[in-house]
Write an enzyme that holds these catalytic residues in place. Structure first.
Site, PDB file in Angstrom:
ATOM      1  N   ASP A 126       8.679   2.607  -0.669  1.00 52.22           N
ATOM      2  CA  ASP A 126       8.604   3.438   0.430  1.00 52.22           C
ATOM      3  C   ASP A 126       8.373   2.944   1.493  1.00 52.22           C
ATOM      4  OD1 ASP A 126       6.375   4.319   1.619  1.00 52.22           O
ATOM      5  OD2 ASP A 126       4.313   2.653   0.607  1.00 52.22           O
ATOM      6  N   LYS A 184       4.895   9.249   8.701  1.00 51.43           N
ATOM      7  CA  LYS A 184       4.240   8.177   9.693  1.00 51.43           C
ATOM      8  C   LYS A 184       5.012   9.175  10.961  1.00 51.43           C
ATOM      9  CE  LYS A 184       0.780   5.156   7.842  1.00 51.43           C
ATOM     10  NZ  LYS A 184       0.820   4.300   7.104  1.00 51.43           N
ATOM     11  N   TYR A 202       1.719  -1.054   0.404  1.00 53.81           N
ATOM     12  CA  TYR A 202      -0.124  -0.068  -0.176  1.00 53.81           C
ATOM     13  C   TYR A 202       1.488   1.210   0.295  1.00 53.81           C
ATOM     14  CZ  TYR A 202      -3.248   3.073   1.577  1.00 53.81           C
ATOM     15  OH  TYR A 202      -4.150   4.713   1.881  1.00 53.81           O
TER      16      TYR A 202
HETATM   17  C1  LIG Z   1       0.424   4.734   5.548  1.00 48.92           C
HETATM   18  C2  LIG Z   1       1.260   4.856   4.366  1.00 48.92           C
HETATM   19  C3  LIG Z   1       1.275   5.387   3.294  1.00 48.92           C
HETATM   20  C4  LIG Z   1       0.412   6.081   2.901  1.00 48.92           C
HETATM   21  O1  LIG Z   1       0.388   7.323   3.945  1.00 48.92           O
HETATM   22  P1  LIG Z   1      -0.380   8.477   4.406  1.00 48.92           P
HETATM   23  O2  LIG Z   1       0.255   9.429   5.742  1.00 48.92           O
HETATM   24  O3  LIG Z   1      -1.757   7.632   5.164  1.00 48.92           O
HETATM   25  O4  LIG Z   1      -1.252   9.487   3.510  1.00 48.92           O
HETATM   26  C5  LIG Z   1       1.602   4.979   2.266  1.00 48.92           C
HETATM   27  N1  LIG Z   1       2.429   4.399   2.348  1.00 48.92           N
HETATM   28  C6  LIG Z   1       3.146   3.041   3.450  1.00 48.92           C
HETATM   29  C7  LIG Z   1       3.451   1.894   3.305  1.00 48.92           C
HETATM   30  C8  LIG Z   1       2.124   3.530   3.772  1.00 48.92           C
HETATM   31  O5  LIG Z   1       1.924   2.319   5.275  1.00 48.92           O
END
Ligand SMILES: *Cc1c(COP(=O)(O)O)cnc(C)c1O
Length: 428
Positions: free
Chosen positions: A240, A268, A145
């Site tokens: 990511d 995060k 994701y």
């Molecule tokens: C949470 C998440 C996102 C998206 O971040 P948001 O701040 O919710 O837009 C993207 N990549 C990964 C791996 C994530 O866990």
């Protein structure tokens, strides 16, 4: 049991004016066929709902709160910062400070641009990769994701290494055709995709440790293989690390596995609980962004002083002493305890874990990709989740989310968790 239930009341009220009553779908608890508890406050490893129930929190706002809730230093520094104003839309020293910390921590990041969410980070990194390479297609792994942007909310078509299908109404088919989706941990389908689309592929993007289909570790050599093939084919490799950055190690998965991507997406933890994202990488690529380069990307509140303050304070604490060794020990203690309890009871469970996060899958078989993650016992998970919540353990309301541990979780919290876990497993 009939109890006063302010959460139910608030949820009905919310549903009148907010779609589904929530501002992010997973919060609605639909996967676990129940209604959410509304939270009043958090402190350390605990959250308290509006009915006064206390929970040991293993969601931690979905990862950011690696120091636990309302960490005194973060709160104090935010308190000081807020009196100086909340945003100027002009450069501040704080932005450079946070950028310096990130550049020092992550081996592959020489320059970094702040945005406001992880979604923005991946969206911007893709535009940069496309602008820099002059290519259009993106290769992603199913089950990873990357936020909700159009190029990445894409599902696998039928068969390996196929062009994707929109992951939601509202995403044009034509966009989906620019994204190729292959299984995670599958070397061969990546080779196939490059054989067919090689010179069109701008970037390969993945979570170096997958944490949005439960936690799935990269198999031996997988990240190196992706590094080699993208380099050979002239595509960029994007990690990511929105979850893994500053969690699995101070320098993220790229430090842990010793593989340098071209671009890294963050979010995060680097916001210390405030809304932040960032993307960074090699100097020559990052210099392709406006105002130095032609690829446009901007943000009214990007790098705002409150988010920078929470981020700087958090990362400074993470950089001290043996933070990650302690986090690792806590994670291992909990996972080992749970494993033993399941073994005693004879329940087939698979645990995938790393520093600060883990997953439990109700499955007989090893879980190594989205397909195997999807075949776990969903009904059993729902029953388990509800019983844990009832007894004061707040887990993610979905079998596809990671369980997070913070510095604030003390031995007594872990032991209490295991005690409750034993009761629940024994009565499943
Ligand atoms: C949470 C998440 C996102 C998206 O971040 P948001 O701040 O919710 O837009 C993207 N990549 C990964 C791996 C994530 O866990």
């Amino acid at each position: 049991m009939e109890k006063a239930n302010k959460s139910e009341e608030l949820f009905s009220r919310a549903r009148e004016v907010i779609p589904g009553g929530v501002n992010s779908p997973v919060r609605a608890f639909k996967t676990v066929e129940s209604n959410p508890v509304f939270i009043d406050r958090g402190e350390g490893p605990y959250i308290y709902d509006v009915d006064g129930n206390r929970y040991i929190d293993y969601v931690l706002s979905w990862g950011p709160l690696i120091l636990g809730h309302a960490h005194p230093e973060v709160v104090q520094n935010l308190h000081k910062a807020v009196f100086k104003g909340t945003s100027y839309g002009a450069p501040t020293r704080l932005e450079t400070e946070l950028a310096e910390i990130i550049v020092d921590a992550l081996p592959a990041v020489e320059k970094v641009r702040m945005v406001n969410s992880g979604t923005e980070a991946t969206m911007s990194a893709l535009r940069l990769a496309r602008g820099y390479t002059g290519r259009c297609k993106i290769l992603k792994m199913s089950g990873c994701y990357h936020g909700h942007n159009d190029s990445l909310l894409i599902e696998a078509g039928s068969g390996p290494a196929t062009l994707g299908n929109p992951g939601s109404p509202g995403i044009p088919e034509s966009f989906a055709r620019e994204t190729i989706v292959v299984p995670y941990n599958d070397f061969e389908s990546v080779e196939k995709a490059f054989a067919v689309y090689g010179s069109d592929i701008a970037a390969v993007i993945l979570e170096p440790v997958a944490a949005n289909m439960g936690v799935i570790l990269p198999e031996e050599g997988y990240l190196n293989f992706l590094r080699d093939i993208t380099r050979k084919e002239g595509s960029l490799l994007i990690f990511d690390e929105v979850i893994t950055g500053f969690r699995v190690a101070y320098g993220g998965a790229e430090e842990l596995y010793g593989v340098d991507p071209d671009l890294t997406c963050l979010g995060k933890i680097i916001g210390g609980g405030l809304p932040v994202g960032a993307y960074g990488g090699r100097r020559e690529i990052m210099d392709y962004i406006a105002p130095d380069g032609p690829v446009y990307q901007a943000g009214t509140l990007s790098g705002n002083p409150l988010a920078m303050t929470a981020g700087i304070t958090t990362l400074k604490i993470l950089g001290k002493g043996n933070f990650y060794q302690q986090l690792r020990e806590k994670t291992d203690y909990l996972v080992r305890g749970m494993q033993e309890i399941c073994r005693d009871k004879g329940i087939p469970v698979r645990f995938n874990s790393l520093t600060g996060l883990f997953s439990q899958f109700f499955s007989e078989r090893e879980v190594r990709d989205y397909q195997s993650a999807s075949q776990t016992d969903r009904k059993l998970f729902i029953k388990f989740f509800k019983m844990m919540l009832e007894k004061g353990i707040y887990l993610a309301p979905s079998p596809f989310e990671a369980t997070f541990i913070s510095q604030a979780h003390q031995q007594k919290d872990l032991d209490q968790t295991l005690e409750i876990y034993r009761e629940v497993i024994n009565s499943l």
